[in-house]
Design a protein around this motif. Sequence first.
Motif, PDB file in Angstrom:
ATOM      1  N   ASP A   1      -7.051  40.298  28.587  1.00 45.69           N
ATOM      2  CA  ASP A   1      -6.732  41.085  27.205  1.00 45.69           C
ATOM      3  C   ASP A   1      -5.479  40.277  26.961  1.00 45.69           C
ATOM      4  O   ASP A   1      -4.011  40.391  27.274  1.00 45.69           O
ATOM      5  CB  ASP A   1      -6.889  41.839  26.985  1.00 45.69           C
ATOM      6  N   ILE A   2      -4.675  39.332  25.668  1.00 50.13           N
ATOM      7  CA  ILE A   2      -4.107  38.649  25.125  1.00 50.13           C
ATOM      8  C   ILE A   2      -3.527  39.599  24.007  1.00 50.13           C
ATOM      9  O   ILE A   2      -2.358  39.258  23.356  1.00 50.13           O
ATOM     10  CB  ILE A   2      -3.931  37.392  24.806  1.00 50.13           C
ATOM     11  N   THR A   3      -4.098  40.703  23.641  1.00 53.18           N
ATOM     12  CA  THR A   3      -3.629  41.508  22.659  1.00 53.18           C
ATOM     13  C   THR A   3      -2.419  41.999  22.447  1.00 53.18           C
ATOM     14  O   THR A   3      -1.024  41.860  21.691  1.00 53.18           O
ATOM     15  CB  THR A   3      -4.169  42.475  22.268  1.00 53.18           C
TER      16      THR A   3
ATOM     17  N   LEU B   1       0.347  39.317  21.957  1.00 54.02           N
ATOM     18  CA  LEU B   1       0.101  39.070  20.166  1.00 54.02           C
ATOM     19  C   LEU B   1       0.990  39.479  19.373  1.00 54.02           C
ATOM     20  O   LEU B   1       1.390  39.499  17.942  1.00 54.02           O
ATOM     21  CB  LEU B   1      -0.896  38.802  19.743  1.00 54.02           C
ATOM     22  N   GLN B   2       1.248  41.109  19.839  1.00 56.28           N
ATOM     23  CA  GLN B   2       1.729  42.289  19.120  1.00 56.28           C
ATOM     24  C   GLN B   2       3.175  42.233  19.039  1.00 56.28           C
ATOM     25  O   GLN B   2       3.626  42.766  18.570  1.00 56.28           O
ATOM     26  CB  GLN B   2       1.295  43.271  19.879  1.00 56.28           C
ATOM     27  N   ASN B   3       3.969  40.897  20.606  1.00 54.49           N
ATOM     28  CA  ASN B   3       4.777  41.361  20.709  1.00 54.49           C
ATOM     29  C   ASN B   3       5.791  39.639  19.695  1.00 54.49           C
ATOM     30  O   ASN B   3       5.431  38.981  20.357  1.00 54.49           O
ATOM     31  CB  ASN B   3       5.368  41.023  22.379  1.00 54.49           C
ATOM     32  N   PRO B   4       6.274  39.603  19.193  1.00 51.16           N
ATOM     33  CA  PRO B   4       7.446  38.680  18.313  1.00 51.16           C
ATOM     34  C   PRO B   4       7.287  37.623  19.518  1.00 51.16           C
ATOM     35  O   PRO B   4       7.000  36.902  18.877  1.00 51.16           O
ATOM     36  CB  PRO B   4       7.281  38.836  17.027  1.00 51.16           C
ATOM     37  N   SER B   5       9.032  37.965  20.244  1.00 55.69           N
ATOM     38  CA  SER B   5       9.275  36.812  20.419  1.00 55.69           C
ATOM     39  C   SER B   5       7.814  36.171  21.543  1.00 55.69           C
ATOM     40  O   SER B   5       8.093  35.024  21.994  1.00 55.69           O
ATOM     41  CB  SER B   5       9.888  37.448  20.979  1.00 55.69           C
ATOM     42  N   SER B   6       7.037  36.939  22.138  1.00 60.70           N
ATOM     43  CA  SER B   6       6.443  35.982  23.116  1.00 60.70           C
ATOM     44  C   SER B   6       5.431  35.516  22.202  1.00 60.70           C
ATOM     45  O   SER B   6       5.182  34.360  22.372  1.00 60.70           O
ATOM     46  CB  SER B   6       5.349  37.319  23.962  1.00 60.70           C
ATOM     47  N   LEU B   7       5.419  35.688  20.881  1.00 61.46           N
ATOM     48  CA  LEU B   7       4.145  35.124  20.305  1.00 61.46           C
ATOM     49  C   LEU B   7       4.657  33.906  19.536  1.00 61.46           C
ATOM     50  O   LEU B   7       3.992  32.532  19.635  1.00 61.46           O
ATOM     51  CB  LEU B   7       3.799  35.818  18.433  1.00 61.46           C
ATOM     52  N   LYS B   8       6.057  33.564  19.292  1.00 59.49           N
ATOM     53  CA  LYS B   8       6.986  32.636  19.456  1.00 59.49           C
ATOM     54  C   LYS B   8       7.325  31.501  20.137  1.00 59.49           C
ATOM     55  O   LYS B   8       7.406  30.307  20.383  1.00 59.49           O
ATOM     56  CB  LYS B   8       8.218  33.083  18.698  1.00 59.49           C
ATOM     57  N   GLU B   9       7.392  32.212  21.456  1.00 63.16           N
ATOM     58  CA  GLU B   9       7.459  31.412  22.656  1.00 63.16           C
ATOM     59  C   GLU B   9       6.758  30.499  23.077  1.00 63.16           C
ATOM     60  O   GLU B   9       6.260  29.007  22.924  1.00 63.16           O
ATOM     61  CB  GLU B   9       7.789  32.466  23.894  1.00 63.16           C
TER      62      GLU B   9
ATOM     63  N   LEU C   1       2.971  40.373  30.653  1.00 66.45           N
ATOM     64  CA  LEU C   1       2.288  40.802  28.915  1.00 66.45           C
ATOM     65  C   LEU C   1       0.531  40.969  28.784  1.00 66.45           C
ATOM     66  O   LEU C   1       0.047  41.268  27.822  1.00 66.45           O
ATOM     67  CB  LEU C   1       3.258  40.682  27.387  1.00 66.45           C
ATOM     68  N   VAL C   2       0.149  40.214  29.676  1.00 64.57           N
ATOM     69  CA  VAL C   2      -0.963  40.113  29.990  1.00 64.57           C
ATOM     70  C   VAL C   2      -2.341  40.949  30.449  1.00 64.57           C
ATOM     71  O   VAL C   2      -1.680  41.080  31.165  1.00 64.57           O
ATOM     72  CB  VAL C   2      -1.614  38.310  30.452  1.00 64.57           C
ATOM     73  N   ARG C   3      -2.893  41.893  29.805  1.00 67.79           N
ATOM     74  CA  ARG C   3      -3.237  43.385  30.263  1.00 67.79           C
ATOM     75  C   ARG C   3      -4.786  42.763  30.580  1.00 67.79           C
ATOM     76  O   ARG C   3      -5.608  42.134  30.445  1.00 67.79           O
ATOM     77  CB  ARG C   3      -3.747  44.017  29.110  1.00 67.79           C
TER      78      ARG C   3
END
Length: 169
Positions: A21-23, A26-34, A5-7
């Motif tokens: 770009d880590i945006t 940040l937009q993905n709730p499960s990734s942010l939680k992880e 998910l890093v662009r």
Amino acid sequence: MLKDLVRDIPDFPKEGIVFKDITPLLQNPSSLKEIVDKFTERYANQKVDVIVGAEARGFLFGPAVAVNLNAGFVPVRKPGKLPYETASMTYELEYGTDTLEIHKDAIKAGDNVLMLDDLLATGGTMAASCKLVESLGGNITGCAFLIELNFLNGKDKLSKYDIFSLIQY
């Protein structure tokens, strides 16, 4: 996988640089939680009094991890952004110098401090942040990063600290 998910943004902020770009993370709730969970798990068995995050993307994960670790959060900012008395550190960049500031009362002597930022590149910002914390009497328990760019050898400037990164390039 977080890395997926890093662009990559070519030629940003200037030609020849590939910006991570880590945006999308940040937009993905499960990734942010992880991300928050992995940082929390890594430091759950260590005594952490304060998490310090450098401007600006160090602010993204620090407060959430601090809540999970029952620790405080302290920002390190560019000059003129903090309203109270500050300590400052000027450090070398590839093309000049930069300065960081922290409130003088943000760290108490003996505080165990986890340094957290989104990216370890050349290590200059984190090294300066660590020196600031140590100048106030803080004990650096580790330096944690979402992304580490191994080819830039940022660890060299941080060799006396425990370094942890979730994603490496």
